[in-house]
Design a protein around this motif. Structure first.
Motif, short mmCIF file in Angstrom:
data_model
loop_
_atom_site.label_atom_id
_atom_site.label_comp_id
_atom_site.label_asym_id
_atom_site.label_seq_id
_atom_site.Cartn_x
_atom_site.Cartn_y
_atom_site.Cartn_z
N THR A 1 -3.37 -35.53 -32.17
CA THR A 1 -3.23 -36.03 -30.79
C THR A 1 -4.41 -36.90 -30.39
OG1 THR A 1 -1.98 -34.03 -30.22
CG2 THR A 1 -2.80 -35.36 -28.41
N HIS B 1 -2.72 -35.86 -23.06
CA HIS B 1 -2.69 -34.68 -23.92
C HIS B 1 -1.62 -33.68 -23.45
CE1 HIS B 1 -6.04 -34.70 -26.93
NE2 HIS B 1 -6.38 -35.76 -26.22
N ILE C 1 -0.22 -25.86 -32.89
CA ILE C 1 -0.02 -27.18 -33.48
C ILE C 1 -0.88 -27.21 -34.74
CG2 ILE C 1 -0.09 -29.66 -33.15
CD1 ILE C 1 0.00 -29.20 -30.15
N GLU D 1 -1.04 -24.85 -27.74
CA GLU D 1 -1.79 -25.88 -28.46
C GLU D 1 -2.35 -25.35 -29.78
OE1 GLU D 1 -4.91 -29.53 -27.70
OE2 GLU D 1 -4.81 -27.90 -26.24
N ASN E 1 -2.71 -31.52 -36.07
CA ASN E 1 -2.79 -32.08 -34.71
C ASN E 1 -3.60 -33.37 -34.71
OD1 ASN E 1 -2.82 -32.57 -31.99
ND2 ASN E 1 -3.53 -30.53 -31.39
N GLN F 1 2.13 -32.77 -25.33
CA GLN F 1 2.61 -31.42 -25.64
C GLN F 1 3.98 -31.15 -25.03
OE1 GLN F 1 0.96 -27.69 -26.38
NE2 GLN F 1 -1.03 -28.29 -25.55
#
Length: 512
Positions: free
Chosen positions: A276, A228, A271, A268, A274, A232
């Motif tokens: 992720t 993670h 975003i 974060e 997202n 980023q």
């Protein structure tokens, strides 16, 4: 009007009526219902989509409300001016008359291009300069942009066309076909990224090892957290786009490149779309393959962003998620800071042999050298492969990759994950058009998601242009609120997306 309706010498008052028809006997109820004609609805059907008519309305240079207008009217002329200055610096270092005259010919062609751009000239055909892509470019101009000028052609095509014309300025010369007018800028920006470069090199100089005596579940949890954070870092490395940082100070660049944990936690929330977590679910399954899967990076910017991409790829290899990583760059200088083979080689060799950072400690210098040596070994043993397909430097979007570059589509279909980095790649994936922000990413990228054999596709992009998709069901509301509260949010680089399409992997690729 017919003589049967208006006879000579007749006296009329009020509207004329055809003879023999009483207005009262005209029963409109026997006719079909009235239909109110509406403008063309969007998205267009696939059969009506082409480079000049994207699925949703295109952005064009004359749209004063869009970033296209600022780009075509201000940014591109400024970029060309700086490019001319760079060439003249080189002219001043030359002694051979033939080289000087030849390079000044390049300058003359650049000045003519700048005048065409500032005068909103019509897009002419690319001259036969010996490059293999001439026919592809001229086919697209003839079919879709004949008679169009820099401002009324689609922004994406007009901007790409400008960089192909810039390439032509040098390929028509005798000695300077490989000249990169942006190389000095790319090198200089990386050399001013000291803090972020060594923050990462000191953390990743040694191959990663888990703590002793922890369970497999705990190992996977640790890998997930690292994944993670590195996702980023890979994402926000895109902040240093040279075409946007024309007048940015060194302190501002350092701020954009901050890689501290606290900074990542703050960013974060920016975003907006997202995926992720879905990306992690896909990547962790690759570990079950023999030594991991194949992951492809469609690269964006040279320098610090490429460095971050390599740190990310190194992690994926070390953790067993990837057995091979393929990096796809550009064949020639493109959109100021895009990666070329020269940029790739310069980064690895400057890490190992260079003296870019004179004020760092010996420990820091050795950490960067060791990291570079490991990456060069990946190259030697085939774990990392650098490639450059001509299609990446065309005016076509990636919706057309399946039809215009079937060999490349087939090649990518064999990948377990294709990561498209940066704003330009995102624009090309989504046809650079005004799709609603709620449009699902898999819909916005067309055949790159829907064609049989399409690989899983991830777009990691800091938002620096008008197209925004993949923000979820409430995406239109999110975009509307930002439009009200934060003018320029689409071009600031403050916000980002990490979007994933599952594609149709494993299916047999078919070409009509």
């Amino acid at each position: 009007m017919s003589g049967d309706i208006l006879r000579s010498g007749s006296q009329t008052s009020g509207p004329l009526k055809p003879p023999g028809i009483d207005k009262k006997s005209l029963h409109l109820s026997h006719l079909p219902e009235r239909h109110i004609m509406k403008p063309s609805t969007f998205p267009r059907t696939p059969g009506s989509v082409d480079p000049n008519n994207p699925p949703w309305p295109a952005f064009r240079g004359y749209h004063t409300y869009s970033f296209a207008n600022a780009t075509m009217g201000v940014r591109l002329p400024t970029i060309l001016s700086k490019a001319i200055q760079d060439v003249l610096m080189t002219v001043n270092t030359l002694s051979a008359e033939s080289l000087i005259i030849d390079l000044l010919g390049c300058v003359k062609r650049m000045e003519e291009l700048k005048a065409e751009l500032e005068g909103n000239g019509v897009l002419r055909y690319i001259k036969d300069d010996g490059e293999a892509d001439v026919a592809l470019w001229n086919k697209e101009i003839a079919k879709y942009f004949l008679g169009k000028d820099f401002m009324n052609a689609t922004w994406l095509f007009a901007e790409a066309y400008k960089y192909r014309r810039l390439r032509e300025c040098f390929t028509l010369s005798q000695h300077w076909a490989d000249y990169d007018v942006f190389f000095r800028q790319k090198c200089d920006t990386f050399s001013r990224s000291t803090d972020a470069v060594f923050e990462l090199s000191c953390r990743f100089v040694e191959p990663f090892m888990h703590a002793a005596h922890i369970s497999e579940g705990e190992k996977l949890d640790a890998e997930k957290l690292m994944f993670h954070e590195l996702t980023q870092i890979c994402l926000w490395g895109n902040s240093t786009d040279l075409s946007l940082l024309i007048n940015m100070t060194e302190e501002q660049i350092k701020s954009l490149q901050s890689t501290g944990g606290e900074a990542l936690a703050q960013t974060e929330k920016n975003i907006l779309g997202n995926h992720t977590e879905q990306l992690w679910d896909l990547v962790k399954k690759l570990k079950g393959k023999t030594r991991g899967g194949r992951i492809d990076f469609i690269l964006d910017n040279a320098g610090f962003e490429l460095y971050c991409d390599c740190v990310y790829a190194d992690f994926l290899v070390q953790m067993g998620f990837a057995s091979q990583v393929r990096f796809h760059g550009k064949r020639y200088p493109w959109f100021v800071s895009d990666v070329t083979k020269k940029d790739w080689e310069w980064l690895l060799n400057s890490m190992v042999y260079g003296r870019l950072f004179p004020d760092v400690t010996e420990i820091e210098r050795e950490s960067l050298k060791s990291l570079g040596e490991r990456w060069k070994e990946y190259e030697r043993n085939g774990t990392w492969i650098y490639e450059q397909h001509p299609y990446w430097c065309t005016g076509y979007t990636f919706w057309d990759l399946h039809s215009e570059a079937p060999d490349l589509f087939l090649h990518l279909s064999k990948s377990d994950l294709v990561i498209f980095k940066g704003d330009l790649n995102h624009r090309k994936l989504t046809y650079d058009c005004a799709a609603p922000a709620s449009t699902p990413f898999s819909v916005a990228i067309g055949s790159m998601a829907s064609a049989p054999g399409a690989p899983p596709v991830c777009s990691m992009r800091t938002i620096k242009s008008d197209v925004v998709v993949g923000l979820g069901k409430n995406g239109d509301e999110i975009a509307a609120n930002l439009n009200k509260e934060e003018d320029g949010w689409k071009i600031s680089g403050k916000y980002a997306v990490v979007l994933l399409s599952g594609g149709r992997p494993g299916e047999q690729v078919r070409f009509a």
